[in-house]
Design an enzyme around this catalytic site. Structure first.
Site, PDB file in Angstrom:
ATOM      1  N   ASN A  43       0.827  -1.210   0.000  1.00  0.00           N
ATOM      2  CA  ASN A  43       0.000   0.000   0.000  1.00  0.00           C
ATOM      3  C   ASN A  43       0.862   1.261   0.000  1.00  0.00           C
ATOM      4  O   ASN A  43       0.606   2.226  -0.747  1.00  0.00           O
ATOM      5  CB  ASN A  43      -0.908   0.028   1.228  1.00  0.00           C
ATOM      6  CG  ASN A  43      -1.994  -1.026   1.185  1.00  0.00           C
ATOM      7  OD1 ASN A  43      -2.301  -1.580   0.143  1.00  0.00           O
ATOM      8  ND2 ASN A  43      -2.569  -1.314   2.349  1.00  0.00           N
ATOM      9  N   ASP A 234      -1.606   4.063   5.464  1.00  0.00           N
ATOM     10  CA  ASP A 234      -0.558   3.701   4.516  1.00  0.00           C
ATOM     11  C   ASP A 234      -0.454   4.723   3.395  1.00  0.00           C
ATOM     12  O   ASP A 234       0.647   5.068   2.955  1.00  0.00           O
ATOM     13  CB  ASP A 234      -0.836   2.316   3.928  1.00  0.00           C
ATOM     14  CG  ASP A 234      -0.746   1.209   4.962  1.00  0.00           C
ATOM     15  OD1 ASP A 234      -0.005   1.379   5.945  1.00  0.00           O
ATOM     16  OD2 ASP A 234      -1.417   0.179   4.778  1.00  0.00           O
TER      17      ASP A 234
END
Length: 286
Positions: A43, A234
């Site tokens: 991510n 993220d």
């Protein structure tokens, strides 16, 4: 354009949506299901790439049916996968339940990520050639430590997102230049963060806080309609790393905008915005 090496995890997220998350021992009906490539390392790599950085990913997938989908997700995002190895056994997976408010519950099974126990010479060369090394804690700690030490020895800035939060050896903290934590992680880690020159604390819808050589300041973030918070942290971290070379204030603004946009869609990697989307939101905020 920053050059970033991400040493971290890659999972297939199994995402179920439901009106509310079940209590212990309870069964509830879900309203939807989908599989989405994820993992904190993947991510963050995709987020950094979409925010404008050049990114190489160092990690592992298994030899199962999920592996091809995970590799393709990185390739399609423009992330370098020359250092993505294949190991025997299953790839990493995460089971995610998202309720109507966008809050989630996640169970991660490491799979191939847990077998990232050493770095090859080409892996180390990728780290040494980068401007920033970006790590998390979904792979073995000794691998993160080895990556950080190698980065420090070659002048590569070390960014650590110490999640999931856990006790870490002091030598790792002394090798970190920038730590990115949420408020819960900051409370748990406490004085362990003291040796880190730059600490960025995410505050959900309230933005983020910076502590470092430039003093302390807050970025208020932006208000959006939340659909799913999975991967927002993220996305924040990847965007922060991509724009760190512009200074902490500019990097926090980019990160807060990117993280907010990531909550407006379902799924982790699928919700990560590109640089144009982030720039438009920043323009509206200003």
């Amino acid at each position: 354009m920053a050059r970033i090496a991400v040493v971290g995890s890659i999972n297939l997220d199994l995402v179920t949506t439901t009106a509310r998350r079940p209590e212990p021992g309870e069964t509830v009906l879900g309203s939807g299901f989908e599989t989405v490539p994820g993992g904190k390392g993947s991510n963050q790599a995709i987020a950094a790439r979409r925010a404008g950085a050049e990114v190489d990913f160092v990690g592992a997938v298994g030899d199962d049916l999920f592996a091809a989908e995970l590799r393709t997700a990185l390739d399609d995002a423009g992330v370098g996968t020359a250092r993505l190895r294949t190991v025997a056994g299953p790839s990493g997976v995460a089971t995610i339940v998202v309720d109507a408010s966008g809050e989630n519950t996640i169970i991660v099974v490491g799979g191939a990520n847990a077998r990232m126990t050493e770095l090859s010479q080409p892996d180390l060369a990728t780290i040494a050639a980068a401007d920033l090394l970006l790590c998390q804690l979904e792979i073995p700690i000794q691998t993160v430590l080895a990556a950080a030490h190698h980065a420090r020895a070659h002048g590569t800035t070390v960014v650590l997102n110490p999640s999931p939060a856990q006790d870490l050896p002091p030598e790792l903290w002394h090798a970190v230049d920038i730590a990115v934590v949420n408020e819960g992680e900051a409370r748990r880690l406490g004085s362990a963060l003291d040796p880190v020159p730059h600490v960025v604390t995410t505050r959900g819808g309230a933005g983020a806080r910076y502590r470092g050589p430039e003093g302390e300041f807050d970025d208020p973030g932006v208000t959006v309609e939340v659909v799913d918070t999975t991967g927002a942290g993220d996305t924040f971290t990847g965007a922060l790393a991509a724009h760190w070379h512009e200074g902490p204030r500019a990097a926090l603004a980019w990160a807060c905008a990117a993280g907010a946009l990531a909550t407006t869609k379902l799924g982790a990697s699928a919700s990560i915005p590109d640089a144009e989307e982030i720039e438009r939101l920043l323009a509206q905020r200003n």
